[in-house]
Write a protein that holds these residues in place. Structure first.
Motif, PDB file in Angstrom:
ATOM      1  N   ASN A  77       0.823  -1.113  -0.032  1.00 43.37           N
ATOM      2  CA  ASN A  77      -0.127  -0.076   0.012  1.00 43.37           C
ATOM      3  C   ASN A  77       0.769   1.308   0.065  1.00 43.37           C
ATOM      4  O   ASN A  77       2.048   1.074   0.445  1.00 43.37           O
ATOM      5  N   TRP A  89      -7.784  12.732 -11.423  1.00 41.75           N
ATOM      6  CA  TRP A  89      -8.585  12.222 -12.646  1.00 41.75           C
ATOM      7  C   TRP A  89      -8.915  13.132 -13.512  1.00 41.75           C
ATOM      8  O   TRP A  89      -9.086  12.603 -14.839  1.00 41.75           O
ATOM      9  N   ASP A 100      -5.092   2.922 -10.776  1.00 40.55           N
ATOM     10  CA  ASP A 100      -6.304   2.288 -10.274  1.00 40.55           C
ATOM     11  C   ASP A 100      -6.446   0.850 -10.469  1.00 40.55           C
ATOM     12  O   ASP A 100      -6.820   0.170  -9.601  1.00 40.55           O
ATOM     13  N   THR A 101      -6.465   0.414 -11.806  1.00 40.00           N
ATOM     14  CA  THR A 101      -6.514  -0.897 -12.087  1.00 40.00           C
ATOM     15  C   THR A 101      -5.526  -1.926 -11.445  1.00 40.00           C
ATOM     16  O   THR A 101      -5.780  -2.865 -11.059  1.00 40.00           O
ATOM     17  N   ALA A 103      -3.782  -1.186  -8.893  1.00 37.52           N
ATOM     18  CA  ALA A 103      -3.903  -1.377  -7.319  1.00 37.52           C
ATOM     19  C   ALA A 103      -4.909  -2.436  -7.137  1.00 37.52           C
ATOM     20  O   ALA A 103      -4.930  -3.242  -6.187  1.00 37.52           O
ATOM     21  N   LYS A 104      -5.949  -2.506  -7.993  1.00 38.43           N
ATOM     22  CA  LYS A 104      -7.148  -3.349  -7.492  1.00 38.43           C
ATOM     23  C   LYS A 104      -6.690  -4.759  -7.969  1.00 38.43           C
ATOM     24  O   LYS A 104      -7.193  -5.769  -7.248  1.00 38.43           O
ATOM     25  N   GLU A 105      -6.016  -4.934  -9.219  1.00 35.96           N
ATOM     26  CA  GLU A 105      -5.406  -6.320  -9.368  1.00 35.96           C
ATOM     27  C   GLU A 105      -4.641  -6.924  -8.470  1.00 35.96           C
ATOM     28  O   GLU A 105      -4.736  -8.024  -7.929  1.00 35.96           O
ATOM     29  N   ARG A 109      -3.753  -0.291  -1.846  1.00 31.77           N
ATOM     30  CA  ARG A 109      -4.268   0.912  -1.904  1.00 31.77           C
ATOM     31  C   ARG A 109      -3.443   1.977  -2.126  1.00 31.77           C
ATOM     32  O   ARG A 109      -2.330   1.914  -1.693  1.00 31.77           O
ATOM     33  N   PRO A 298      -9.204  -1.963  -2.116  1.00 27.55           N
ATOM     34  CA  PRO A 298      -8.102  -1.483  -2.914  1.00 27.55           C
ATOM     35  C   PRO A 298      -8.568  -0.729  -4.121  1.00 27.55           C
ATOM     36  O   PRO A 298      -9.708  -0.375  -4.684  1.00 27.55           O
ATOM     37  N   GLY A 299      -7.349   0.008  -4.730  1.00 24.76           N
ATOM     38  CA  GLY A 299      -7.533   1.030  -5.836  1.00 24.76           C
ATOM     39  C   GLY A 299      -7.048   2.360  -5.418  1.00 24.76           C
ATOM     40  O   GLY A 299      -6.203   2.554  -4.193  1.00 24.76           O
ATOM     41  N   TYR A 300      -6.888   3.070  -6.630  1.00 21.84           N
ATOM     42  CA  TYR A 300      -6.386   4.568  -6.337  1.00 21.84           C
ATOM     43  C   TYR A 300      -7.579   5.198  -5.636  1.00 21.84           C
ATOM     44  O   TYR A 300      -8.758   5.320  -6.033  1.00 21.84           O
TER      45      TYR A 300
END
Length: 316
Positions: A77, A89, A100-101, A103-105, A109, A298-300
């Motif tokens: 993280n 954005w 974002d993609t 981090a989610k994968e 975070r 998770p993510g941006y």
């Protein structure tokens, strides 16, 4: 601050070869070694598998994208003080979406925070929530370049001539987004406003008398630039205008950080804060966001997706 909140520091990444291999405790001025080394090789440090990387290396996406990507794919993280990444954005949607993609994968975070989070966004959004109707929101803030070191002093064009500053500011296509623009974009998101347009104008702040710059360890003579003021304005489809004048300069004796905001509407409401310790509030805000970051999906992440900023006794 991290140590006082009982964080377990496993390593540090440094830019200078002269610091490579040194004890982190010695580098940050602790009375005794910490038993943790500093690395110039980021991959070597990330191999320690830290749960969280606290990153305070740069302000803009161009400098932050690759370090963030490397941390994400190392499974860590990240919480950062990058001003553009506070809400990128609108300024760099492509790379923001990629982060974002990623981090989610990877199930991690990424969050950027700092003084702006508390004083330019969270406080102001609460003030907006006390108004029945709003026509415009106007902010005027200042911070001392000397509190943030040589890198930021160079970014603020300290020590250049007015002619050099004019050439730099005139090359608008080469200039990254201002700190104020991304803060107003975050404020719009917090207030549920849709952005219509964003504009920026910039004026140089010039030394009226010689001013000593601690960050550069030299005197700035009369007539040279000691920083600048960005004037950002964001219009929204709801008809509310957001306006921020943000000054970052080398202070003369007696000057202090300030934060003044006015929500113009029914009624008009104001907050005024002077003599702020911006370098402390920057780091304090980061620490207080860590438990919320770790509890989020998770993510941006941006601060409008998190609970209200509040004091935290532990890091979680």
């Amino acid at each position: 601050m991290l140590l006082k909140r009982e964080a377990t520091i496993v390593g540090a990444i440094v830019a200078s070869d002269s610091k490579d291999g040194k004890d982190v405790g010695d580098l940050i001025g602790l009375p005794q070694p910490l038993g943790v080394r500093a690395y110039t090789d980021a991959d070597e440090a990330l191999a320690l598998k830290p749960d969280l990387v606290v990153m305070s290396i740069a302000s803009y996406m161009d400098d932050m994208y690759e370090p963030l990507r490397r941390c994400i794919f190392a499974g860590s993280n990240v919480i950062s003080l990058s001003e553009e990444l506070l809400y990128s954005w609108h300024t760099d949607s492509k790379r923001t979406a990629e982060l974002d993609t990623f981090a989610k994968e990877q199930g991690v975070r990424v969050l950027c925070t700092g003084h702006q989070d508390g004083y330019w966004i969270s406080l102001v959004s609460v003030l907006m929530g006390t108004a029945f109707s709003i026509d415009a929101v106007h902010g005027r803030c200042s911070w001392n370049v000397d509190d943030f070191g040589a890198e930021l002093a160079h970014d603020q064009q300290v020590g250049t001539t007015p002619e050099e500053f004019a050439a730099w500011s005139g090359a608008a296509s080469n200039r990254p987004p201002t700190f104020g623009r991304t803060s107003l974009h975050a404020l719009a998101a917090m207030a549920g406003l849709e952005i219509k347009d964003s504009t920026t104008t910039t004026r140089a702040d010039v030394a009226a008398t010689p001013v000593f710059c601690r960050a550069l360890d030299r005197e700035i003579p009369t007539g040279q630039v000691i920083g600048f003021t960005d004037i950002d304005e964001v219009t929204t489809t709801q008809g509310i205008t957001l306006h921020l004048e943000m000054t970052g300069k080398v202070y003369a004796v007696g000057e202090t950080d300030s934060n003044h905001w006015e929500v113009r509407g029914e009624p008009t409401v104001r907050i005024h804060s002077d003599d702020l310790a911006t370098h402390y509030t920057t780091c304090g805000t980061l620490l207080n966001r860590i438990p919320q970051l770790l509890a989020a999906g998770p993510g941006y992440l941006t601060i409008d997706q998190l609970p209200q900023l509040r004091h935290q006794k532990t890091l979680g």
